[in-house]
Write a protein that holds these residues in place. Structure first.
Motif, PDB file in Angstrom:
ATOM      1  N   GLY A   1       0.816  -1.214   0.000  1.00 45.21           N
ATOM      2  CA  GLY A   1       0.000   0.000   0.000  1.00 45.21           C
ATOM      3  C   GLY A   1       0.842   1.253   0.000  1.00 45.21           C
ATOM      4  O   GLY A   1       0.427   2.285  -0.515  1.00 45.21           O
ATOM      5  N   ASP A   2       2.034   1.193   0.574  1.00 44.98           N
ATOM      6  CA  ASP A   2       2.937   2.329   0.584  1.00 44.98           C
ATOM      7  C   ASP A   2       4.186   1.949  -0.194  1.00 44.98           C
ATOM      8  O   ASP A   2       5.084   1.295   0.335  1.00 44.98           O
ATOM      9  CB  ASP A   2       3.308   2.705   2.018  1.00 44.98           C
ATOM     10  N   PRO A   3       4.268   2.332  -1.467  1.00 41.79           N
ATOM     11  CA  PRO A   3       5.415   1.911  -2.282  1.00 41.79           C
ATOM     12  C   PRO A   3       6.746   2.430  -1.764  1.00 41.79           C
ATOM     13  O   PRO A   3       7.790   1.883  -2.101  1.00 41.79           O
ATOM     14  CB  PRO A   3       5.089   2.500  -3.662  1.00 41.79           C
ATOM     15  N   LEU A   4       6.722   3.472  -0.941  1.00 43.51           N
ATOM     16  CA  LEU A   4       7.974   3.999  -0.407  1.00 43.51           C
ATOM     17  C   LEU A   4       8.445   3.206   0.807  1.00 43.51           C
ATOM     18  O   LEU A   4       9.475   3.522   1.393  1.00 43.51           O
ATOM     19  CB  LEU A   4       7.814   5.475  -0.043  1.00 43.51           C
ATOM     20  N   ALA A   5       7.677   2.182   1.187  1.00 34.53           N
ATOM     21  CA  ALA A   5       8.088   1.277   2.264  1.00 34.53           C
ATOM     22  C   ALA A   5       8.183  -0.144   1.732  1.00 34.53           C
ATOM     23  O   ALA A   5       8.102  -1.105   2.473  1.00 34.53           O
ATOM     24  CB  ALA A   5       7.098   1.346   3.420  1.00 34.53           C
ATOM     25  N   GLY A   6       8.375  -0.277   0.427  1.00 34.31           N
ATOM     26  CA  GLY A   6       8.487  -1.592  -0.199  1.00 34.31           C
ATOM     27  C   GLY A   6       9.490  -1.533  -1.337  1.00 34.31           C
ATOM     28  O   GLY A   6      10.412  -0.710  -1.342  1.00 34.31           O
ATOM     29  N   THR A   7       9.302  -2.386  -2.327  1.00 35.43           N
ATOM     30  CA  THR A   7      10.209  -2.469  -3.469  1.00 35.43           C
ATOM     31  C   THR A   7       9.690  -1.631  -4.627  1.00 35.43           C
ATOM     32  O   THR A   7       8.512  -1.715  -4.980  1.00 35.43           O
ATOM     33  CB  THR A   7      10.376  -3.927  -3.923  1.00 35.43           C
TER      34      THR A   7
ATOM     35  N   LEU B   1      21.508   9.095  -5.477  1.00 34.71           N
ATOM     36  CA  LEU B   1      20.176   8.603  -5.141  1.00 34.71           C
ATOM     37  C   LEU B   1      20.243   7.399  -4.217  1.00 34.71           C
ATOM     38  O   LEU B   1      19.480   7.309  -3.243  1.00 34.71           O
ATOM     39  CB  LEU B   1      19.412   8.222  -6.416  1.00 34.71           C
ATOM     40  N   LEU B   2      21.120   6.474  -4.494  1.00 32.42           N
ATOM     41  CA  LEU B   2      21.190   5.264  -3.687  1.00 32.42           C
ATOM     42  C   LEU B   2      21.567   5.586  -2.245  1.00 32.42           C
ATOM     43  O   LEU B   2      20.984   5.037  -1.305  1.00 32.42           O
ATOM     44  CB  LEU B   2      22.189   4.281  -4.297  1.00 32.42           C
ATOM     45  N   ARG B   3      22.524   6.491  -2.079  1.00 35.57           N
ATOM     46  CA  ARG B   3      22.922   6.872  -0.717  1.00 35.57           C
ATOM     47  C   ARG B   3      21.838   7.689  -0.041  1.00 35.57           C
ATOM     48  O   ARG B   3      21.476   7.442   1.119  1.00 35.57           O
ATOM     49  CB  ARG B   3      24.232   7.660  -0.741  1.00 35.57           C
ATOM     50  N   GLY B   4      21.305   8.671  -0.750  1.00 37.69           N
ATOM     51  CA  GLY B   4      20.327   9.569  -0.148  1.00 37.69           C
ATOM     52  C   GLY B   4      19.009   8.909   0.167  1.00 37.69           C
ATOM     53  O   GLY B   4      18.429   9.125   1.241  1.00 37.69           O
ATOM     54  N   LEU B   5      18.510   8.085  -0.750  1.00 37.89           N
ATOM     55  CA  LEU B   5      17.228   7.428  -0.498  1.00 37.89           C
ATOM     56  C   LEU B   5      17.350   6.383   0.599  1.00 37.89           C
ATOM     57  O   LEU B   5      16.406   6.161   1.355  1.00 37.89           O
ATOM     58  CB  LEU B   5      16.702   6.795  -1.791  1.00 37.89           C
ATOM     59  N   ALA B   6      18.501   5.738   0.706  1.00 33.84           N
ATOM     60  CA  ALA B   6      18.706   4.788   1.809  1.00 33.84           C
ATOM     61  C   ALA B   6      18.631   5.500   3.150  1.00 33.84           C
ATOM     62  O   ALA B   6      18.170   4.926   4.148  1.00 33.84           O
ATOM     63  CB  ALA B   6      20.049   4.081   1.648  1.00 33.84           C
ATOM     64  N   ARG B   7      19.062   6.757   3.161  1.00 35.06           N
ATOM     65  CA  ARG B   7      19.018   7.542   4.394  1.00 35.06           C
ATOM     66  C   ARG B   7      17.617   8.103   4.660  1.00 35.06           C
ATOM     67  O   ARG B   7      17.122   8.051   5.783  1.00 35.06           O
ATOM     68  CB  ARG B   7      20.023   8.691   4.292  1.00 35.06           C
ATOM     69  N   GLU B   8      16.970   8.635   3.627  1.00 37.98           N
ATOM     70  CA  GLU B   8      15.677   9.304   3.795  1.00 37.98           C
ATOM     71  C   GLU B   8      14.506   8.329   3.825  1.00 37.98           C
ATOM     72  O   GLU B   8      13.492   8.589   4.478  1.00 37.98           O
ATOM     73  CB  GLU B   8      15.475  10.310   2.656  1.00 37.98           C
ATOM     74  N   LEU B   9      14.629   7.220   3.092  1.00 34.18           N
ATOM     75  CA  LEU B   9      13.543   6.236   3.022  1.00 34.18           C
ATOM     76  C   LEU B   9      14.126   4.855   3.317  1.00 34.18           C
ATOM     77  O   LEU B   9      14.293   4.025   2.418  1.00 34.18           O
ATOM     78  CB  LEU B   9      12.885   6.247   1.630  1.00 34.18           C
ATOM     79  N   PRO B  10      14.453   4.571   4.562  1.00 30.48           N
ATOM     80  CA  PRO B  10      15.157   3.325   4.890  1.00 30.48           C
ATOM     81  C   PRO B  10      14.364   2.061   4.585  1.00 30.48           C
ATOM     82  O   PRO B  10      14.956   0.987   4.455  1.00 30.48           O
ATOM     83  CB  PRO B  10      15.429   3.466   6.400  1.00 30.48           C
ATOM     84  N   ASP B  11      13.045   2.162   4.467  1.00 32.73           N
ATOM     85  CA  ASP B  11      12.231   0.981   4.175  1.00 32.73           C
ATOM     86  C   ASP B  11      12.036   0.758   2.679  1.00 32.73           C
ATOM     87  O   ASP B  11      11.376  -0.200   2.274  1.00 32.73           O
ATOM     88  CB  ASP B  11      10.854   1.101   4.848  1.00 32.73           C
ATOM     89  N   LEU B  12      12.598   1.638   1.858  1.00 36.92           N
ATOM     90  CA  LEU B  12      12.471   1.514   0.407  1.00 36.92           C
ATOM     91  C   LEU B  12      13.568   0.604  -0.134  1.00 36.92           C
ATOM     92  O   LEU B  12      14.737   0.746   0.215  1.00 36.92           O
ATOM     93  CB  LEU B  12      12.567   2.893  -0.241  1.00 36.92           C
ATOM     94  N   VAL B  13      13.175  -0.321  -1.006  1.00 32.32           N
ATOM     95  CA  VAL B  13      14.128  -1.205  -1.681  1.00 32.32           C
ATOM     96  C   VAL B  13      14.067  -0.899  -3.173  1.00 32.32           C
ATOM     97  O   VAL B  13      13.001  -1.009  -3.793  1.00 32.32           O
ATOM     98  CB  VAL B  13      13.794  -2.686  -1.439  1.00 32.32           C
TER      99      VAL B  13
END
Length: 320
Positions: free
Chosen positions: A93-99, A116-128
């Motif tokens: 339901g929340d794509p920013l907390a999934g793949t 992007l890979l470094r920043g999104l890992a920091r800002e959206l840790p549940d995003l794969v």
């Protein structure tokens, strides 16, 4: 006598498991956040449905029956499966907390993807992230067929059934071999491209079409040589070798000039450039989440590279 058509409720299963754990109806009810009569009714309904006594109760104690002890591990496994399903459904339901399957064009990926890979890992840790680098046409096909969720590409995409979210604008600069008289210039006229051997990327790269469009708008027919490159890195190497000049986006300058054998020159204002955006299927139902993602991408790039965040990208996350 058991009713073979009976199916237990989640409430009943939780009541049974919690009573078995706590050995006390009041404590079990408090743990589940329900009233004791509601818990007793849920457990009694399950016992009646199965025709099996699961617990023995009296005024002083609660004991799990032999049948209850046999069924308890299965009830716990069923609840674990339900919890796992719920967690998975929440992630979907929340794509920013999934793949998210992310496509990205080759003239953006080498320069922006590490940020992007470094920043999104920091800002959206549940995003794969699952990343696919490819040319625009194949990325659009991936979006429409469902093999990709979003794609980073130059806008406009000019494709039906997709939504475009502008992220940032960047200028083009002229890449020149070391020692070229235009090296370091800040006011090159695009019309000067008519007198320069212009190296282009292969067909299918949007940067090729954009370079030709710069020439068209300047009213010139460029001197296109026989050399063509499958990647911007190869085009730059050909420039360093003296085979011509080429256009590169500003985000590529730091990487492509690192060897010291390449010079650049800026165009006079208004400089030609491109707009990069995030594209997704219009039917995905994830517009809000993808706008958040687009804004984060734009900010991450702008924090480290010379681009201008689009007003719309900034507005996507404004309060209200």
């Amino acid at each position: 006598m058991s009713n073979r058509s009976y199916r237990p409720t989640v409430v009943g299963l939780r009541a049974f498991v919690e009573v078995a754990r706590k050995r006390h109806f009041g404590t079990a009810a408090a743990s589940l956040g329900v009233s004791q009569p509601s818990l007793s009714q849920a457990l009694a309904a399950m016992e009646e449905g199965f025709g099996v006594k699961l617990v023995e109760r009296n005024t002083r104690s609660v004991m799990v029956t032999v049948e209850g002890a046999e069924l308890l591990p299965k009830a716990m496994s069923a609840l674990d499966a339900i919890d796992e399903f719920t967690a998975a459904a929440t992630g979907i339901g929340d794509p920013l907390a999934g793949t998210i399957r992310l496509g990205i064009i080759p003239t953006v990926a080498p320069y922006v993807l590490p940020l992007l890979l470094r920043g999104l890992a920091r800002e959206l840790p549940d995003l794969v992230l699952q990343v696919v680098e490819d040319q625009t046409a194949r990325l659009l096909t991936g979006l429409t067929t469902g093999s990709l969720d979003v794609a980073v590409m130059a806008l406009p995409a000019d494709a039906a059934g997709v939504t475009e979210i502008p992220m940032y604008d960047e200028d083009f600069v002229l890449a020149l071999p070391d020692g070229h008289p235009l090296g370091g210039s800040a006011d090159v006229d695009p019309a000067d491209l008519s007198e320069l051997p212009l190296l282009l990327l292969d067909e299918g790269h949007c940067l090729r079409d954009q370079a030709l469009e710069v020439c068209r708008l300047a009213g010139v027919r460029p001197d296109i040589g026989h050399t063509r490159a499958a990647s911007l890195a190869t085009a730059v190497q050909c420039v360093e070798g003296g085979l011509g000049v080429t256009l590169i986006p500003q985000t590529a300058i730091r990487t492509e000039t690192a060897s010291g054998a390449l010079r650049t020159a800026s165009f006079a204002a208004p400089a030609p450039g491109r707009r990069i955006g995030l594209v997704h299927r219009a039917t995905s139902g994830r517009d809000d989440s993808y706008r958040i993602l687009a804004r984060l991408v734009a900010e991450l790039v702008a924090a480290d590279l010379p681009v201008t965040v689009c007003d719309r990208a900034t507005a996507e996350l404004s309060p209200g």
